[in-house]
Design an enzyme around this catalytic site. Structure first.
Site, PDB file in Angstrom:
ATOM      1  N   CYS A   1       0.825  -1.209   0.000  1.00 33.53           N
ATOM      2  CA  CYS A   1       0.000   0.000   0.000  1.00 33.53           C
ATOM      3  C   CYS A   1       0.870   1.274   0.000  1.00 33.53           C
ATOM      4  CB  CYS A   1      -0.982  -0.035   1.157  1.00 33.53           C
ATOM      5  SG  CYS A   1      -2.380   1.092   0.929  1.00 33.53           S
TER       6      CYS A   1
ATOM      7  N   HIS B   1      -3.861  -5.126  -0.072  1.00 35.81           N
ATOM      8  CA  HIS B   1      -3.512  -5.675   1.239  1.00 35.81           C
ATOM      9  C   HIS B   1      -3.563  -7.201   1.226  1.00 35.81           C
ATOM     10  CE1 HIS B   1      -3.497  -1.966   3.746  1.00 35.81           C
ATOM     11  NE2 HIS B   1      -4.217  -1.517   2.741  1.00 35.81           N
TER      12      HIS B   1
ATOM     13  N   GLU C   1      -2.737  -9.122   3.566  1.00 39.64           N
ATOM     14  CA  GLU C   1      -3.159  -9.604   4.884  1.00 39.64           C
ATOM     15  C   GLU C   1      -4.658  -9.481   5.084  1.00 39.64           C
ATOM     16  OE1 GLU C   1      -3.327  -5.302   5.452  1.00 39.64           O
ATOM     17  OE2 GLU C   1      -1.986  -6.641   4.372  1.00 39.64           O
TER      18      GLU C   1
END
Length: 385
Positions: A246, A331, A333
């Site tokens: 990001c 992202h 995650e």
């Protein structure tokens, strides 16, 4: 109690207040997620923003300690169509209203979030003021125009001291520009010895930690507001494998000579399609950013585009042509969102292992002691998670 949202173009929304009875100015944005409002609230990348949820029912499953992505929420306001006061979820520990009150964050419900989203999509994100006060519209306009948007969000959300999450495998220095907890979770689940450092850690300070690799985290705001990080990255990427996520992706691009620009209304939600140019496979990704790497700035740099956004064609992934370094705009995650891209953490660790085979002379020290860096006063600060 009544709450009002005034946009800088003069549009006024009147609704019902929940959360804190307060007044807050921020950039009004929207998120398209159906679930995950607690992760949205606690994502440090929303620092300085007033977030609109496009899904109409929010608050119905309450708040639970285990779903936080940071120690506290950093948003400046929360906008929903319908707020559910009584959550129905066995995991719920308290309500969304209680969370917002605890941290002084105002919320507004009962407005047409579809209309607000269409305004943002048509005109772009804009400054707004969310208030429960009885001031006149003229007074609110004056206050709104006199209050500038933040430019120091990264400093506000980054850790102020170094801490470690011990593991027995690769040592990863996680540079915290506003990192979500999910990044640390993914690394520790893989056995990594993680040392988290502040946003302003220098290249020399990172070298002293003897990392096997460096992960550049997500974070809020304009990447050009963090020039010290760009300088640090340009130094360390010659020595260590790097993975950017990001904001870390944008900073990596700037360090390699590319440029960034602000998107009209950004990408925020857990349902953004991204195409891997190598495999032609499409991944559904979790995203939260208002800036992007400019496509026409890649030429002449050592960067290669690896992923693009299927909706608007913007750059979603980069890799260095000769150095062990890559980045993604989304992202991996998740939290909230799909876990389709968690394999990128495994690719990062494999890249580290291959780099170590090629450079066996690079010292590698894995230890369980707390990390240490010099503070501004020249004293050693220690912090243990």
């Amino acid at each position: 109690m009544q709450a009002r949202l005034l946009l800088e173009d003069g549009t006024l929304f009147v609704g019902k207040s929940f959360g804190s009875t307060a007044e807050s100015v921020g950039e009004v944005v929207f998120n398209t997620g159906i679930t995950g409002y607690q992760e949205v609230l606690s994502d440090p990348s929303y620092c300085g923003q007033i977030v609109t949820m496009t899904y109409p029912l929010i608050g119905n499953y309450g708040i639970t300690r285990d779903d936080f992505e940071s120690v506290r929420p950093f948003i400046h306001g929360f906008i929903v169509r319908e707020y559910e006061e009584v959550p129905s979820n066995w995991r719920a520990q308290y309500t969304l209203d209680e969370l917002l009150k605890e941290y002084g964050i105002p919320g507004i419900s009962g407005i047409d979030t579809r209309q607000l989203t269409r305004i943002i999509r048509h005109y772009g994100t804009m400054k707004g003021i969310l208030t429960t006060s009885s001031q006149s519209v003229a007074e609110l306009k004056e206050l709104l125009h006199a209050t500038p948007l933040m430019t120091d969000q990264v400093k506000r959300v980054s850790t102020r001291s170094v801490f470690s999450s011990p593991g027995n495998k690769e040592r990863i220095v996680l540079v915290d520009f506003g990192s979500k907890s999910g990044i640390l979770r993914d690394l520790t689940q893989r056995g990594c010895d993680v040392v988290v450092v502040p946003h302003d850690a220098t290249a020399d300070e990172i070298r002293r930690l003897q990392p096997d690799g460096i992960l550049l985290s997500n974070g809020p705001g304009d990447p050009k507001d963090v020039p010290h990080a760009v300088r640090m990255i340009s130094e360390v990427m010659q020595e260590y494998p790097i993975f950017g996520i990001c904001l870390g992706h944008q900073l990596f691009a700037l360090a390699c000579g590319a440029d960034t620009e602000k998107l009209k209304f950004g990408h925020r939600g857990g349902n953004h399609p991204v195409k891997d140019l190598k495999t032609n496979r499409c991944y559904i990704t979790s995203q939260n950013h208002g800036y992007t790497v400019m496509d026409d700035s890649i030429s002449g740099t050592p960067l290669e585009v690896t992923h693009i956004n299927n909706n608007d064609g913007t750059i979603e992934g980069l890799k260095h042509e000769s150095l062990p370094a890559f980045s993604v705009q989304y992202h991996p995650e998740a939290s909230p969102g799909p876990y389709d891209s968690s394999y990128l953490f495994d690719e990062f660790l494999e890249m580290i292992r291959q780099h170590r085979k090629k450079h066996p002379e690079v010292p590698r020290q894995v230890q369980f002691a707390a990390a240490a860096l010099k503070s501004e006063k020249g004293e050693l600060q220690y912090a243990q998670k």
